[in-house]
Scaffold this active site. Structure first.
Site, PDB file in Angstrom:
ATOM      1  CD  GLU A  76      -2.535   0.926   0.407  1.00  0.00           C
ATOM      2  OE1 GLU A  76      -3.318  -0.032  -0.451  1.00  0.00           O
ATOM      3  OE2 GLU A  76      -3.926   2.119   0.532  1.00  0.00           O
ATOM      4  CG  ASP A  77       2.166   2.903   2.949  1.00  0.00           C
ATOM      5  OD1 ASP A  77       0.299   3.506   2.724  1.00  0.00           O
ATOM      6  OD2 ASP A  77       1.508   2.669   4.540  1.00  0.00           O
TER       7      ASP A  77
END
Ligand code: MN
Length: 729
Positions: A76-77
């Site tokens: 996700e990051d």
């Protein structure tokens, strides 16, 4: 910050044969991926996945789960991709990370309790592997510890969501330490004033309570010794959040809460629990109605304990919990306690009413046969709530539908009108067929339009009884209406054919006898009878129209049409409309000439089959002669998905591969060949006779030029009639 060795040591302590390399690898990979990121607090971002991994060791998770905990935010990051994780850490770790990422993407918007329950179920349903949920809980537990550096709005939102969704999941899984950490961490952020008040009052009474609890513990200890029962006695104070919840739910003040003081006694055996209970009740007077036997009847999350409240020294109420050490472990750690815990726990959980949670029971029951903790983990990869699927409305509401439900079911679940006029659907922003099966977490958008109505075909794929019922109801009502209309029109048309005015003849007052003769009650019954083909309109007209008019205008063919052969249902596959009738009757496209969308056409009323549509030049209508009364005007309706069969004839050189080249050229035009005939002729000629399916003239032209362009093809021709046209060169 916690170190890699702390994590590795923790895992090896409860799982000495763990393949720990994957944890090391994940640690360094995650450190690198997050290296330039920092948290709102200013701390290095990497401290977060490390703490999450640490929490997972507190749950005594396997090494792959811990590795997934270290990696949980990388997809996700960071620039890391799912493919990369798959390649480096294998399918199992990748599935776990991906599962956590998916849950993290869900937006929680509703505050209603029924919605919160759906969210919780959706999370459990989306996590095909229960470890995904545990990683998410470990993640959330650390996030709550570090809320302080966020804005007030974010703090409130995250804390609220945690209390509504994640703490109840932790409770459901029986992991009370996570539930308590989440609840006590969230309270200051959702109810700062109540929190301050509870803290202050708890502080003020702390001295008194600790002296008091100490005294009570000593009394119990003496009593146990005398009876020769071994047990651990713990004084405990009620959790801030439990106090808050009680104050809110029962609308009472802090002072009205009497069970702030609690004692817990942990015994070595089940029998001792009841013995200790007897001792307590002989020491102090129990309060009626406060005794609960959760050993005989465990809570759905497998919690087992005896609870009683007694009036202790100086008239203070004391809540007493009595359970075995093993039961206590289950209470604190829930399903996590079963990782290594091998004995069967207490009684069978026969009385559980929460059948949704039966799976927890099954896990625990099945667990006794499993020796290897890894096998046990596999037992957690079950399809939770497999009978349901959860999908979002555009407004963020979650609807629970049976598994296999389609966008049409979804539309009916939103509102009957939306179902009845459902036109098309988008799932996660992309247009989809109305018959696809929805998946957990899908966001569904339904477009409805007044012109749209349910189709009989929907009944073949909808899953919910609501959709089935509503569709059937709508279709029946529509069928009746349509038949009524068709019946009236047919009757009027026949009257018009005799040059009479239907509005003068069709009149209930003057038709009593006619209606009776036809065996119907009223005009509606008559129209319906004609519409569904039970009553021949001519038979009615013969009674209404004067005899001489009938004789003069006798048109044999037209009125011999057998109406029962004319289906009152809309022939949805046909794009042709009969001009003089508003409703479509049974239409067939003439096999002799196969007219194509856009070509001039004429309808011919057949004796038993409704209307056959021919090309205007087709000999079968051109040469009608005296029977031209049986012609009806027809026109092309809207362009639909209908496909037309067209016959074409090809002359080509007879050489190897010729057929393959031609069929390839046809296929390249997205055209289907439905029948093919091949003949060898003299002079090295081959004759191909194809039946192809096209949607319009444009596609026909395109296909014919494509065939023409194939090397060796000498001639291509469309055949409009069967007779005498084959194989001309
Ligand atoms: Mn995280």
């Amino acid at each position: 910050m916690r170190k890699l060795n702390d994590i590795a040591d923790a895992i090896l302590a409860y799982h000495p044969t763990a393949e720990i390399d994957v944890v090391f690898d994940a640690y360094f990979y995650s450190a690198k991926a997050h290296r330039n990121q920092s948290r709102k607090s200013g701390e290095a971002y990497f401290s977060h996945p490390v703490e999450v991994a640490w929490n997972l060791t507190r749950l005594r998770m396997d090494e792959k789960s811990v590795a997934a905990g270290l990696l949980h935010d990388t997809i996700e990051d960071t620039l890391a991709t799912k493919e990369e994780i798959m390649e480096r850490f294998g399918d199992e770790v990748c599935q776990l990370v991906d599962g956590v990422t998916k849950i993290s993407k869900i937006q929680f918007s509703s505050k209603e309790e029924s919605q919160a329950e759906n969210y919780r179920k959706m999370i459990l349903a989306m996590s095909k592997d229960i470890r995904v949920v545990l990683i998410k809980l470990a993640d959330r537990a650390h996030n709550i510890q570090t809320l302080d550096s966020l804005s007030e709005a974010s703090r409130y939102r995250i804390a609220r969501e945690t209390l509504d969704i994640y703490a109840p999941i932790a409770h459901r899984l029986g992991i009370s330490w996570i539930k308590n950490e989440l609840e006590s961490g969230c309270l200051p952020h959702v109810a700062p004033e109540a929190y301050a008040l509870i803290r202050e009052k708890m502080e003020r009474g702390r001295e008194f309570r600790s002296v008091y609890v100490e005294k009570v513990c000593v009394l119990i200890e003496d009593e146990l010794k005398e009876s020769g029962i071994e047990g651990v006695i713990q004084g405990r104070t009620k959790q801030d959040y439990s106090i808050y919840k009680k104050m809110v739910e029962q609308n009472i003040t802090f002072e009205e809460i009497y069970d702030l003081i609690g004692i817990r006694i942990l015994t070595n055996s089940l029998r001792d629990c009841y013995a200790v209970l007897g001792l307590i009740h002989s020491l102090w007077k129990p309060i009626p109605g406060r005794f609960k036997d959760y050993i005989a009847m465990p809570k759905p999350n497998q919690y087992q304990s005896l609870h009683t409240t007694v009036i202790g020294p100086e008239g203070e109420r004391i809540e007493v919990q009595i359970r075995t050490q093993e039961m206590h472990k289950i209470c604190e750690e829930g399903i996590a306690a079963h990782w290594q815990y091998k004995e069967k726990i207490g009684h069978e959980n026969e009385g559980s009413t929460d059948s949704r949670l039966n799976w927890v029971r099954h896990l625990i029951e099945n667990q006794k046969d499993i020796k290897n903790p890894k096998d046990f983990l596999n037992a957690f990869k079950i399809d939770l709530f497999s009978t349901e699927v959860y999908a979002f409305t555009p407004a963020g509401e979650v609807l629970a539908l049976p598994r296999g439900a389609t966008p049409v079911d979804f539309a009916y679940a939103v509102h009957t009108d939306i179902g009845n006029h459902c036109h098309s659907a988008k799932v996660n922003g992309k247009p989809v067929s109305l018959r696809i099966k929805l998946r957990n977490g899908d966001q569904v958008e339904i477009t409805s339009s007044k012109e749209n109505s349910p189709s009989r075909e929907w009944l073949s794929f909808v899953k919910t009884s609501k959709a089935k019922g509503k569709i059937t109801h709508y279709i029946n009502a529509m069928d009746k209406e349509r038949s009524l209309k068709l019946g009236r029109e047919l009757l009027e048309k026949v009257i018009c054919e005799f040059g009479m005015d239907p509005s003068l003849l069709i009149n209930e007052q003057h038709m009593g006898e006619v209606l009776q003769g036809a065996g119907v009650m009223n005009l509606e019954g008559l129209f319906l009878g004609v519409g569904v083909g039970k009553i021949a309109p001519l038979q009615i007209v013969q009674k209404l129209v004067p005899h001489e008019v009938l004789e003069a205008r006798r048109i044999e063919g037209l009125h011999q049409v057998k109406l029962k052969e004319i289906s009152p249902y809309k022939n949805s596959a046909s794009p042709i409309r009969v001009k003089c009738l508003n409703e479509d009757i049974h239409l067939r496209i003439g096999k002799c000439c196969n007219p194509v969308l856009g070509e001039p056409i004429a309808g011919y009323i057949t004796r038993a089959r409704g209307v056959t549509v021919h090309h205007i030049d087709c000999p079968s209508v051109r040469d009608l002669g005296g029977e031209s009364e049986r012609l009806v005007a027809v026109e092309w309706g809207e362009e639909g998905q209908t496909r037309f069969e067209v016959r074409i004839s090809i002359v080509a050189e007879d050489k190897p591969g010729q057929l393959a080249e031609i069929t390839q050229a046809v296929a390249d035009c997205m055209t289907n060949i439905t029948r093919a005939n091949i003949k060898q002729g003299p002079n090295k000629r081959a004759y191909f006779d194809f039946l192809i399916e096209i949607s319009d003239l444009g596609q026909l032209d395109k296909t014919m030029s494509a065939i023409n362009a194939v090397s060796g093809v000498i001639h291509v021709e469309r055949i409009k009639a069967n007779a005498g046209t084959a194989h001309r060169s």
